[in-house]
Write a protein that holds these residues in place. Sequence first.
Motif, PDB file in Angstrom:
ATOM      1  N   VAL A  33       1.015  -1.291  -0.124  1.00 39.84           N
ATOM      2  CA  VAL A  33      -0.064  -0.246   0.182  1.00 39.84           C
ATOM      3  C   VAL A  33       0.858   1.198  -0.008  1.00 39.84           C
ATOM      4  CG1 VAL A  33      -1.751  -1.177   1.293  1.00 39.84           C
ATOM      5  CG2 VAL A  33      -0.338   0.016   2.542  1.00 39.84           C
ATOM      6  N   TRP A  34       2.203   1.104  -0.179  1.00 41.87           N
ATOM      7  CA  TRP A  34       3.209   2.279  -0.082  1.00 41.87           C
ATOM      8  C   TRP A  34       3.751   2.775  -1.272  1.00 41.87           C
ATOM      9  CZ3 TRP A  34       3.411  -1.617   3.687  1.00 41.87           C
ATOM     10  CH2 TRP A  34       2.837  -1.511   5.173  1.00 41.87           C
ATOM     11  N   PRO A  35       3.843   4.036  -1.460  1.00 38.93           N
ATOM     12  CA  PRO A  35       4.727   4.382  -2.574  1.00 38.93           C
ATOM     13  C   PRO A  35       6.305   4.118  -2.303  1.00 38.93           C
ATOM     14  CG  PRO A  35       2.998   6.172  -1.788  1.00 38.93           C
ATOM     15  CD  PRO A  35       3.191   5.056  -0.839  1.00 38.93           C
ATOM     16  N   TYR A  47       7.433   6.707   3.691  1.00 41.81           N
ATOM     17  CA  TYR A  47       7.367   6.975   4.777  1.00 41.81           C
ATOM     18  C   TYR A  47       8.479   7.190   5.728  1.00 41.81           C
ATOM     19  CZ  TYR A  47       6.998   2.127   6.794  1.00 41.81           C
ATOM     20  OH  TYR A  47       7.204   0.955   6.952  1.00 41.81           O
ATOM     21  N   ILE A  48       9.488   6.613   4.978  1.00 46.21           N
ATOM     22  CA  ILE A  48      11.030   6.569   5.670  1.00 46.21           C
ATOM     23  C   ILE A  48      12.012   7.578   4.625  1.00 46.21           C
ATOM     24  CG2 ILE A  48      12.952   4.930   6.035  1.00 46.21           C
ATOM     25  CD1 ILE A  48      11.170   2.946   6.771  1.00 46.21           C
ATOM     26  N   LEU A  49      11.574   8.125   3.668  1.00 42.27           N
ATOM     27  CA  LEU A  49      12.385   8.976   3.025  1.00 42.27           C
ATOM     28  C   LEU A  49      12.995  10.174   3.594  1.00 42.27           C
ATOM     29  CD1 LEU A  49      13.595   9.404   0.016  1.00 42.27           C
ATOM     30  CD2 LEU A  49      11.611  10.777  -0.494  1.00 42.27           C
ATOM     31  N   PHE A 174       5.892 -10.592   6.063  1.00 44.97           N
ATOM     32  CA  PHE A 174       6.078  -9.452   6.863  1.00 44.97           C
ATOM     33  C   PHE A 174       5.039  -8.367   6.698  1.00 44.97           C
ATOM     34  CE2 PHE A 174       8.599  -5.437   8.120  1.00 44.97           C
ATOM     35  CZ  PHE A 174       8.421  -5.655   9.676  1.00 44.97           C
ATOM     36  N   PHE A 175       5.150  -7.771   5.571  1.00 49.42           N
ATOM     37  CA  PHE A 175       4.398  -6.789   5.097  1.00 49.42           C
ATOM     38  C   PHE A 175       2.930  -7.070   5.040  1.00 49.42           C
ATOM     39  CE2 PHE A 175       8.451  -4.778   3.589  1.00 49.42           C
ATOM     40  CZ  PHE A 175       8.410  -3.499   3.999  1.00 49.42           C
ATOM     41  N   GLU A 179      -0.469  -3.422   9.682  1.00 51.52           N
ATOM     42  CA  GLU A 179      -2.072  -2.862   9.894  1.00 51.52           C
ATOM     43  C   GLU A 179      -2.710  -2.638   8.640  1.00 51.52           C
ATOM     44  OE1 GLU A 179      -3.922  -3.525  12.399  1.00 51.52           O
ATOM     45  OE2 GLU A 179      -2.292  -4.163  13.943  1.00 51.52           O
ATOM     46  N   PRO A 180      -2.050  -1.712   7.838  1.00 52.09           N
ATOM     47  CA  PRO A 180      -2.501  -0.853   6.708  1.00 52.09           C
ATOM     48  C   PRO A 180      -2.830  -2.185   5.502  1.00 52.09           C
ATOM     49  CG  PRO A 180      -0.872   0.244   7.092  1.00 52.09           C
ATOM     50  CD  PRO A 180      -0.749  -0.961   7.958  1.00 52.09           C
ATOM     51  N   CYS A 181      -2.234  -3.351   5.967  1.00 49.20           N
ATOM     52  CA  CYS A 181      -2.464  -4.467   4.716  1.00 49.20           C
ATOM     53  C   CYS A 181      -3.259  -5.487   5.390  1.00 49.20           C
ATOM     54  CB  CYS A 181      -1.244  -5.088   4.421  1.00 49.20           C
ATOM     55  SG  CYS A 181       0.333  -3.828   3.700  1.00 49.20           S
ATOM     56  N   LYS A 182      -4.025  -5.206   6.357  1.00 51.61           N
ATOM     57  CA  LYS A 182      -4.584  -6.439   6.905  1.00 51.61           C
ATOM     58  C   LYS A 182      -5.885  -7.066   6.138  1.00 51.61           C
ATOM     59  CE  LYS A 182      -2.768  -7.049  11.209  1.00 51.61           C
ATOM     60  NZ  LYS A 182      -2.438  -8.463  11.486  1.00 51.61           N
ATOM     61  N   GLY A 183      -6.354  -6.126   5.386  1.00 48.68           N
ATOM     62  CA  GLY A 183      -7.473  -6.392   4.167  1.00 48.68           C
ATOM     63  C   GLY A 183      -7.124  -7.084   3.148  1.00 48.68           C
ATOM     64  N   ILE A 184      -5.952  -7.166   2.823  1.00 44.95           N
ATOM     65  CA  ILE A 184      -5.337  -7.874   1.481  1.00 44.95           C
ATOM     66  C   ILE A 184      -5.335  -9.286   1.606  1.00 44.95           C
ATOM     67  CG2 ILE A 184      -3.389  -8.135  -0.200  1.00 44.95           C
ATOM     68  CD1 ILE A 184      -2.499  -5.154   0.894  1.00 44.95           C
TER      69      ILE A 184
END
Length: 340
Positions: A33-35, A47-49, A174-175, A179-184
Motif C-alpha cells: 500500500v506504500w509508494p 514514509y522513511i524517505l 512481514f508486510f 495494519e494497513p495490509c490486513k484487508g489484503i
Amino acid sequence: METLELTNNKAQENLLDEIKELQLSLPNETWFVWPMYLYQGLWCLSYILEGIISFKTHFQAHDTDIILASLPKTGTTWLKSLIFAIVNRTKFSDDFTQHPLRTKNPHALIEHLEINVYKEVNGNKPDLSEIPSPRLFATHVSYLSLPDSIKNSKCRIVYVCRNPFDTFVSIWHFFLEFEPCKGIKPDLVMMEKYVDKFCSGVSPWGPYEDHVLGYWKESKKNQQKVIFLEYEGLKKEPEAHLKRLAEFLGYPFSEVEEKNNVINKIVELCSLKSLKEMEVNKIGRLSTKFENKILLRKGEVGDWNKYLTPTLAKRIEEMQEKLKKAGFSSSYYQTNLITS
C-alpha cells in the motif's frame, strides 16, 4: 521558547516541502500500500524517505560505533540481540535472568538510524551525545548510500545477508502483517507480481543484489571495517560465528568465558525460540503499524519451498547468477537450494 518552536516548525515545513518536490522528480513504484521512490540508487518507502535523507545529511560516526547493516528480514532482529548481548555481557550475571532482552525488543535496544533515530526530527539533528560508547545502531541502507562519515571513520559494520528465496518469502509475510495490509487477500497472481518486483530490484532498500555486493566487496577490501555474515552459516554453526563476531567487534570471549559456556548461553538467550517466548515479543508494539510478534516468524532455512512455485523459484535463482557474475561467492546458500 515560542520563537524556537516557530523556528522548528518552519524548518520542518521547509524539509517536508523539499521532500515533496524531490519526490516529483524521482522514479516511483508501489510496495503493497506504500509508494516507493528511487533515491540515489536505493528504493525508499515513502514514509522513511525523510529519515533516510536526514540520516545521510546529519549523522556523524564515531570510531567506536558499531553498525549493523542488512536488508529487511535477513536476520536483523537476531543479529541485534546477539550484538547487544556480546557487547554488554559483563554487565549482567552469567545466567542472564535479568537481561534487557527479556523486557525489551532487540529493535528498542539497537535502533535503526533511518527508521527511528532520524525519523520525524522536525528538521533538526537528534541529540546523540548522551549515548554511551560504543554506540550501537542499525541501518537497511546500502553501502553506497551510507553517509561519508561512516565510510571514512573506523567504526565497525556488521553485515548479514540471507538467501534471496527465504528473504523474499519473509518480506512477503512481514508486510502482509502490517495494519494497513490486513484487508489484503494474497493469491498466486499477487505473489508473481511481487516476485517480479523483487527480482527487478524494486523492493524496500533494494535492489537485493546491489545491497549484498556493496557490503561483500567492502568486506573483502577492508576486513577490519566490515564483517560479512551469512544467515545460513549462523544457523548451522552459531557458536563459531558468535566467536568470530565477538573478535571482530573487539569483545573477544576469554578462555574462562568459553569454559563457563558463555557463548552457548548467549546463543540460547538470543535464539528465535527464546525471543518468541519472551512476553515483550508476544504482546508489545514498537510501532502503530505492527506488533512485535511479526518480527519473529519462523527463521527457517529453506522455508521458501512451502510457498514458491518452481517457476517463481527459478525466477529468483536468476538473481544468484547475477551475483556470481559479479564475483560473489557464498559458503552456505549459493548451492543446491533449488530442488526438483
